[in-house]
Design a protein around this motif. Structure first.
Motif, PDB file in Angstrom:
ATOM      1  N   VAL A  56      56.487 -25.742   5.157  1.00  0.00           N
ATOM      2  CA  VAL A  56      56.754 -26.054   3.751  1.00  0.00           C
ATOM      3  C   VAL A  56      57.594 -24.932   3.145  1.00  0.00           C
ATOM      4  CG1 VAL A  56      54.651 -27.398   3.473  1.00  0.00           C
ATOM      5  CG2 VAL A  56      54.605 -24.942   3.013  1.00  0.00           C
ATOM      6  N   PRO A  57      58.351 -25.236   2.090  1.00  0.00           N
ATOM      7  CA  PRO A  57      59.141 -24.182   1.438  1.00  0.00           C
ATOM      8  C   PRO A  57      58.242 -23.020   1.004  1.00  0.00           C
ATOM      9  CG  PRO A  57      59.781 -26.340   0.623  1.00  0.00           C
ATOM     10  CD  PRO A  57      58.556 -26.554   1.457  1.00  0.00           C
ATOM     11  N   THR A  58      58.665 -21.822   1.311  1.00  0.00           N
ATOM     12  CA  THR A  58      57.828 -20.643   1.070  1.00  0.00           C
ATOM     13  C   THR A  58      58.632 -19.562   0.357  1.00  0.00           C
ATOM     14  OG1 THR A  58      56.587 -21.113   3.097  1.00  0.00           O
ATOM     15  CG2 THR A  58      56.352 -18.909   2.150  1.00  0.00           C
ATOM     16  N   LEU A  59      58.051 -19.031  -0.704  1.00  0.00           N
ATOM     17  CA  LEU A  59      58.656 -17.924  -1.445  1.00  0.00           C
ATOM     18  C   LEU A  59      57.733 -16.720  -1.342  1.00  0.00           C
ATOM     19  CD1 LEU A  59      60.714 -16.689  -3.459  1.00  0.00           C
ATOM     20  CD2 LEU A  59      59.307 -17.646  -5.311  1.00  0.00           C
ATOM     21  N   ILE A  60      58.268 -15.602  -0.893  1.00  0.00           N
ATOM     22  CA  ILE A  60      57.500 -14.362  -0.766  1.00  0.00           C
ATOM     23  C   ILE A  60      58.145 -13.313  -1.668  1.00  0.00           C
ATOM     24  CG2 ILE A  60      56.737 -12.533   0.802  1.00  0.00           C
ATOM     25  CD1 ILE A  60      56.902 -14.617   3.057  1.00  0.00           C
ATOM     26  N   MET A  61      57.322 -12.695  -2.516  1.00  0.00           N
ATOM     27  CA  MET A  61      57.822 -11.688  -3.450  1.00  0.00           C
ATOM     28  C   MET A  61      57.017 -10.405  -3.279  1.00  0.00           C
ATOM     29  SD  MET A  61      58.329 -14.032  -6.883  1.00  0.00           S
ATOM     30  CE  MET A  61      56.598 -14.467  -6.969  1.00  0.00           C
ATOM     31  N   ASN A  62      57.686  -9.275  -3.361  1.00  0.00           N
ATOM     32  CA  ASN A  62      57.000  -7.990  -3.207  1.00  0.00           C
ATOM     33  C   ASN A  62      57.822  -6.901  -3.890  1.00  0.00           C
ATOM     34  OD1 ASN A  62      54.573  -7.495  -0.965  1.00  0.00           O
ATOM     35  ND2 ASN A  62      55.496  -5.620  -1.713  1.00  0.00           N
ATOM     36  N   ARG A  63      57.135  -5.893  -4.386  1.00  0.00           N
ATOM     37  CA  ARG A  63      57.843  -4.748  -4.956  1.00  0.00           C
ATOM     38  C   ARG A  63      58.074  -3.696  -3.873  1.00  0.00           C
ATOM     39  NH1 ARG A  63      59.048  -5.246  -9.979  1.00  0.00           N
ATOM     40  NH2 ARG A  63      57.815  -6.598 -11.346  1.00  0.00           N
ATOM     41  N   SER A  95      51.153  -5.085  -9.452  1.00  0.00           N
ATOM     42  CA  SER A  95      51.285  -6.301 -10.251  1.00  0.00           C
ATOM     43  C   SER A  95      52.736  -6.773 -10.255  1.00  0.00           C
ATOM     44  CB  SER A  95      50.820  -6.051 -11.690  1.00  0.00           C
ATOM     45  OG  SER A  95      51.119  -7.167 -12.504  1.00  0.00           O
ATOM     46  N   ILE A  96      52.960  -7.969  -9.753  1.00  0.00           N
ATOM     47  CA  ILE A  96      54.323  -8.492  -9.681  1.00  0.00           C
ATOM     48  C   ILE A  96      54.851  -8.822 -11.068  1.00  0.00           C
ATOM     49  CG2 ILE A  96      53.764 -10.944  -9.436  1.00  0.00           C
ATOM     50  CD1 ILE A  96      56.403  -9.008  -7.378  1.00  0.00           C
ATOM     51  N   MET A  97      53.942  -9.074 -12.038  1.00  0.00           N
ATOM     52  CA  MET A  97      54.365  -9.466 -13.380  1.00  0.00           C
ATOM     53  C   MET A  97      54.427  -8.290 -14.350  1.00  0.00           C
ATOM     54  SD  MET A  97      54.957 -12.687 -13.139  1.00  0.00           S
ATOM     55  CE  MET A  97      54.991 -13.289 -14.828  1.00  0.00           C
ATOM     56  N   ALA A  98      54.167  -7.084 -13.873  1.00  0.00           N
ATOM     57  CA  ALA A  98      54.082  -5.940 -14.783  1.00  0.00           C
ATOM     58  C   ALA A  98      55.436  -5.546 -15.360  1.00  0.00           C
ATOM     59  CB  ALA A  98      53.462  -4.743 -14.063  1.00  0.00           C
ATOM     60  N   ILE A  99      56.505  -5.792 -14.619  1.00  0.00           N
ATOM     61  CA  ILE A  99      57.838  -5.398 -15.057  1.00  0.00           C
ATOM     62  C   ILE A  99      58.740  -6.629 -15.051  1.00  0.00           C
ATOM     63  CG2 ILE A  99      59.807  -3.878 -14.608  1.00  0.00           C
ATOM     64  CD1 ILE A  99      57.914  -2.057 -13.050  1.00  0.00           C
ATOM     65  N   GLU A 100      59.453  -6.859 -16.153  1.00  0.00           N
ATOM     66  CA  GLU A 100      60.379  -7.984 -16.297  1.00  0.00           C
ATOM     67  C   GLU A 100      59.761  -9.317 -15.873  1.00  0.00           C
ATOM     68  OE1 GLU A 100      64.798  -6.188 -15.895  1.00  0.00           O
ATOM     69  OE2 GLU A 100      63.768  -6.460 -13.986  1.00  0.00           O
ATOM     70  N   PRO A 101      58.671  -9.716 -16.515  1.00  0.00           N
ATOM     71  CA  PRO A 101      58.025 -10.976 -16.120  1.00  0.00           C
ATOM     72  C   PRO A 101      58.932 -12.189 -16.269  1.00  0.00           C
ATOM     73  CG  PRO A 101      57.163 -10.179 -18.225  1.00  0.00           C
ATOM     74  CD  PRO A 101      57.984  -9.067 -17.641  1.00  0.00           C
ATOM     75  N   GLU A 102      59.874 -12.141 -17.234  1.00  0.00           N
ATOM     76  CA  GLU A 102      60.760 -13.287 -17.421  1.00  0.00           C
ATOM     77  C   GLU A 102      61.653 -13.512 -16.197  1.00  0.00           C
ATOM     78  OE1 GLU A 102      62.576  -9.597 -19.200  1.00  0.00           O
ATOM     79  OE2 GLU A 102      60.636 -10.607 -19.327  1.00  0.00           O
ATOM     80  N   LYS A 103      62.043 -12.427 -15.518  1.00  0.00           N
ATOM     81  CA  LYS A 103      62.852 -12.566 -14.301  1.00  0.00           C
ATOM     82  C   LYS A 103      62.021 -13.181 -13.177  1.00  0.00           C
ATOM     83  CE  LYS A 103      65.447  -9.930 -10.836  1.00  0.00           C
ATOM     84  NZ  LYS A 103      66.353 -11.066 -10.620  1.00  0.00           N
ATOM     85  N   ILE A 104      60.776 -12.747 -13.046  1.00  0.00           N
ATOM     86  CA  ILE A 104      59.895 -13.289 -12.011  1.00  0.00           C
ATOM     87  C   ILE A 104      59.695 -14.787 -12.229  1.00  0.00           C
ATOM     88  CG2 ILE A 104      57.656 -13.062 -10.882  1.00  0.00           C
ATOM     89  CD1 ILE A 104      59.332 -10.507 -10.788  1.00  0.00           C
ATOM     90  N   ILE A 105      59.405 -15.158 -13.468  1.00  0.00           N
ATOM     91  CA  ILE A 105      59.179 -16.569 -13.786  1.00  0.00           C
ATOM     92  C   ILE A 105      60.435 -17.388 -13.502  1.00  0.00           C
ATOM     93  CG2 ILE A 105      58.715 -18.189 -15.676  1.00  0.00           C
ATOM     94  CD1 ILE A 105      56.928 -15.980 -16.899  1.00  0.00           C
TER      95      ILE A 105
END
Length: 282
Positions: A56-63, A95-105
């Motif tokens: 299935v389509p998979t998105l992986i995000m990490n700092r 926290s992935i949402m701690a910095i620039e949450p609008e970009k993450i979203i």
């Protein structure tokens, strides 16, 4: 792995973005032995052999500097999952949402829908105040639940009374930590000083931090890097002390508020070094 004997010590990595009340909340989530067993179990899980079976389509995000989850592991996972998309963000917070949450979203929205909707930036200039009770976990242990609850309620009433007096808006509360925003930096600093002074009659000391910058309005809450910086400034303050960033200090020149320099500090997860100042004679 967390050893039971070190359970009461805050981690310098994963917990670095949390205030003291947040650290206490996390420690209360499980006994030392339960957490040790849980982390041992997690450390023994190896999913690498089956990652190629994901279809299935998979998105992986990490700092890049994530202190809890290695970015190398995230990169390797993305290579093993067919067609996976990997996005690496700067910063050293978990926290992935701690910095620039609008970009993450926006990145998540584009991955799921194929369209990146243009966001109308709802940003305003604000002064953010973070305040919490110094040594709250120790005091809770010494006073017991009932007495501590009464003292905490008195602290809330006092702080909220000062927010009203100085036209601040409470935006978030966690444990004994409170965040408020102000449309004037001098009022925020005077509010923090009033709280720091008046809680002494309750037998308490607070640690307060103030910073001014653009914030992202998110309903009744606010977010963005300015909030992150204000939290980091507060983490640097000593019991009974109100610390402000150089940005806030420069904006209230001529207000009659006096400061003492506290030197340059590295604020966790924030680029560069920051000059901090303690409020005096308020």
């Amino acid at each position: 792995m967390v050893h039971p004997r070190t359970w009461r010590r805050p981690r310098t990595g994963c917990f670095a973005g949390c205030n003291r009340s947040g650290q206490g909340y996390m420690r209360a989530a499980g006994s030392p032995s339960a957490v040790a067993a849980y982390e041992t179990m997690n450390s023994e899980i190896d999913t690498r052999p089956i990652l190629s079976a994901i279809k299935v389509p998979t998105l992986i995000m990490n700092r890049t500097g994530d202190p809890a989850v290695s970015v190398e592991g995230a990169r390797d996972m993305a290579k093993r999952i067919p067609g996976a998309r990997f996005i690496e963000y700067p910063g050293d917070t978990h926290s992935i949402m701690a910095i620039e949450p609008e970009k993450i979203i926006g990145d998540i929205q584009e991955f799921v829908t194929g369209i990146r909707q243009e966001v109308i930036d709802d940003r305003v200039l604000a002064t953010i105040l973070f305040v919490d009770i110094a040594d709250s976990t120790k005091m809770l242990s010494e006073l017991g639940d009932r007495v501590w609850k009464e003292k905490l309620e008195s602290y809330y009433r006092l702080a909220r009374s000062q927010f009203g007096h100085y036209r601040g808006r409470e935006t978030n509360t966690a444990g004994d930590g409170i965040m408020a925003s102000f449309d004037g930096p001098a009022r925020a600093v005077r509010c923090a000083s009033a709280i720091a002074s008046q809680v002494k009659q309750l037998g308490l000391d607070v640690r307060a931090g103030v910073h001014t910058g653009e914030v992202q309005v998110m309903g009744d809450n606010i977010g963005g890097i300015a909030v992150h910086i204000a939290s980091r400034v507060q983490n640097e303050s000593a019991p009974g002390e109100v610390l402000v960033s150089s940005t806030t200090k420069d904006l209230i020149a001529g207000s009659g508020i006096s400061f003492e320099p506290r030197g340059e500090r590295d604020l966790k997860g924030v680029p560069g070094t920051w000059h901090l100042y303690a409020v005096v004679n308020q």
